[in-house]
Write an enzyme that holds these catalytic residues in place. Structure first.
Site, PDB file in Angstrom:
ATOM      1  N   HIS A  48       7.761 -65.401 -60.083  1.00 53.26           N
ATOM      2  CA  HIS A  48       7.153 -65.556 -58.928  1.00 53.26           C
ATOM      3  C   HIS A  48       5.496 -65.589 -59.097  1.00 53.26           C
ATOM      4  O   HIS A  48       5.337 -64.221 -59.400  1.00 53.26           O
ATOM      5  CB  HIS A  48       7.505 -64.568 -57.491  1.00 53.26           C
ATOM      6  CG  HIS A  48       7.124 -65.009 -56.407  1.00 53.26           C
ATOM      7  ND1 HIS A  48       7.330 -64.330 -55.312  1.00 53.26           N
ATOM      8  CD2 HIS A  48       5.958 -65.690 -56.029  1.00 53.26           C
ATOM      9  CE1 HIS A  48       6.751 -64.484 -54.272  1.00 53.26           C
ATOM     10  NE2 HIS A  48       5.899 -65.351 -54.683  1.00 53.26           N
ATOM     11  N   GLU A  75       8.700 -69.396 -58.543  1.00 52.86           N
ATOM     12  CA  GLU A  75       8.713 -69.269 -57.101  1.00 52.86           C
ATOM     13  C   GLU A  75       7.181 -69.146 -56.624  1.00 52.86           C
ATOM     14  O   GLU A  75       6.356 -68.805 -57.277  1.00 52.86           O
ATOM     15  CB  GLU A  75       9.230 -67.902 -56.856  1.00 52.86           C
ATOM     16  CG  GLU A  75      10.726 -67.882 -57.102  1.00 52.86           C
ATOM     17  CD  GLU A  75      11.593 -66.480 -56.840  1.00 52.86           C
ATOM     18  OE1 GLU A  75      12.632 -66.446 -56.681  1.00 52.86           O
ATOM     19  OE2 GLU A  75      10.718 -65.507 -56.804  1.00 52.86           O
ATOM     20  N   HIS A 196      18.382 -62.365 -53.976  1.00 49.51           N
ATOM     21  CA  HIS A 196      17.506 -61.326 -53.316  1.00 49.51           C
ATOM     22  C   HIS A 196      18.451 -60.254 -53.063  1.00 49.51           C
ATOM     23  O   HIS A 196      19.501 -60.218 -52.305  1.00 49.51           O
ATOM     24  CB  HIS A 196      16.827 -61.920 -52.033  1.00 49.51           C
ATOM     25  CG  HIS A 196      15.662 -60.928 -51.474  1.00 49.51           C
ATOM     26  ND1 HIS A 196      14.444 -60.934 -52.366  1.00 49.51           N
ATOM     27  CD2 HIS A 196      15.585 -59.903 -51.022  1.00 49.51           C
ATOM     28  CE1 HIS A 196      13.630 -60.032 -51.891  1.00 49.51           C
ATOM     29  NE2 HIS A 196      14.294 -59.353 -51.004  1.00 49.51           N
TER      30      HIS A 196
END
EC number: 2.6.99.2
Length: 246
Positions: A48, A75, A196
């Site tokens: 990310h 991400e 997540h």
């Protein structure tokens, strides 16, 4: 008829970079980490690039794009800056996530219903460039339908509420939402991923969902790696996911 799909493991390496950034050192080396993670069974490497660059840096994305042998899942927030980076780097996949500077980690799914036109325009050039685009969404049927209208071929279901809930009725209710959303998306032609907050225990019911395509997991793997090494931590997660599919 068996509708079970092969389940892929995406390993998120953000928190390996977090350790490096805590002291501004050149170690741990992300290239070496990725080599070990891939050898241990990861199917794709997730990272990310946040707007505040708190862990992954631009140079990491550029360097790893050339070194990753499985595939890069980038991400990123839906900003012009990130779109330009993705179009230049050309990762195999990118996942569009919501982002707030004050959050410790991504706190929920995209508001796809509230910004459908904007996301459709944002995703179009990425898709045209051959990048597989996914939207990080809540396990909500209306959000999945919006993802279809936007044109994203993939959704990643946010499992944070499920993972945070105490075992019992509350967690079961969250699991039922995820199961229903996965079935709904798959029936409409979406590739369904999830991630997540997943760890070595709560991953089992998610991995058991027959139509689930890929799970993206990072923090739990990096935490276990402190005691077992990163390769063994990845192998243990791969084994847990495989057990759930038997």
């Amino acid at each position: 008829m068996n509708t079970q799909t092969a389940l892929r493991l995406g390993v998120n390496i953000d928190h390996i970079a977090t350790i490096r950034q805590a002291r501004g050192t050149p170690y741990p080396d992300l290239v070496e980490a990725v080599r070990i993670v891939e050898e241990a069974g990861a199917d794709i490497i997730t990272l990310h690039l946040r707007e505040d660059r708190r862990h992954i840096q631009d140079r990491d994305v550029e360097m790893l794009r050339e070194r990753i042998t499985t595939g890069m899942n980038l991400e990123m927030a839906a900003t012009e800056e990130m779109q330009a980076i993705a179009l230049r780097i050309r990762p195999q996949a990118c996942c569009i996530v919501p982002e707030r500077r004050e959050e410790l980690t991504t706190e929920g799914g995209l508001d796809v219903l509230g910004q459908e036109a904007r996301l459709k325009a944002f995703c179009a050039p990425l898709l045209a460039a051959g990048i597989e685009v996914s939207l990080f969404v809540e396990p909500d049927l209306a959000h999945l339908d919006a993802a279809l209208r936007i044109g994203a071929p993939v959704v990643e279901l946010h499992t944070g509420a499920y993972a945070s809930a105490a075992p019992g009725p509350d967690r079961e209710a969250h699991l039922e939402r995820i199961v229903a959303a996965a079935a709904h998306g798959h029936a409409r032609g979406l590739v369904v991923n999830a991630g997540h907050g997943l760890d070595y225990e709560n991953v089992l019911p998610i991995a058991a969902i027959p139509v689930m395509h890929e799970l993206n997991i990072g923090h739990a793997i990096v935490a276990r790696a402190l005691f077992t090494g990163i390769g063994e931590a990845v192998r243990a997660m791969r084994a847990a996911m495989d057990r759930a599919r038997r």
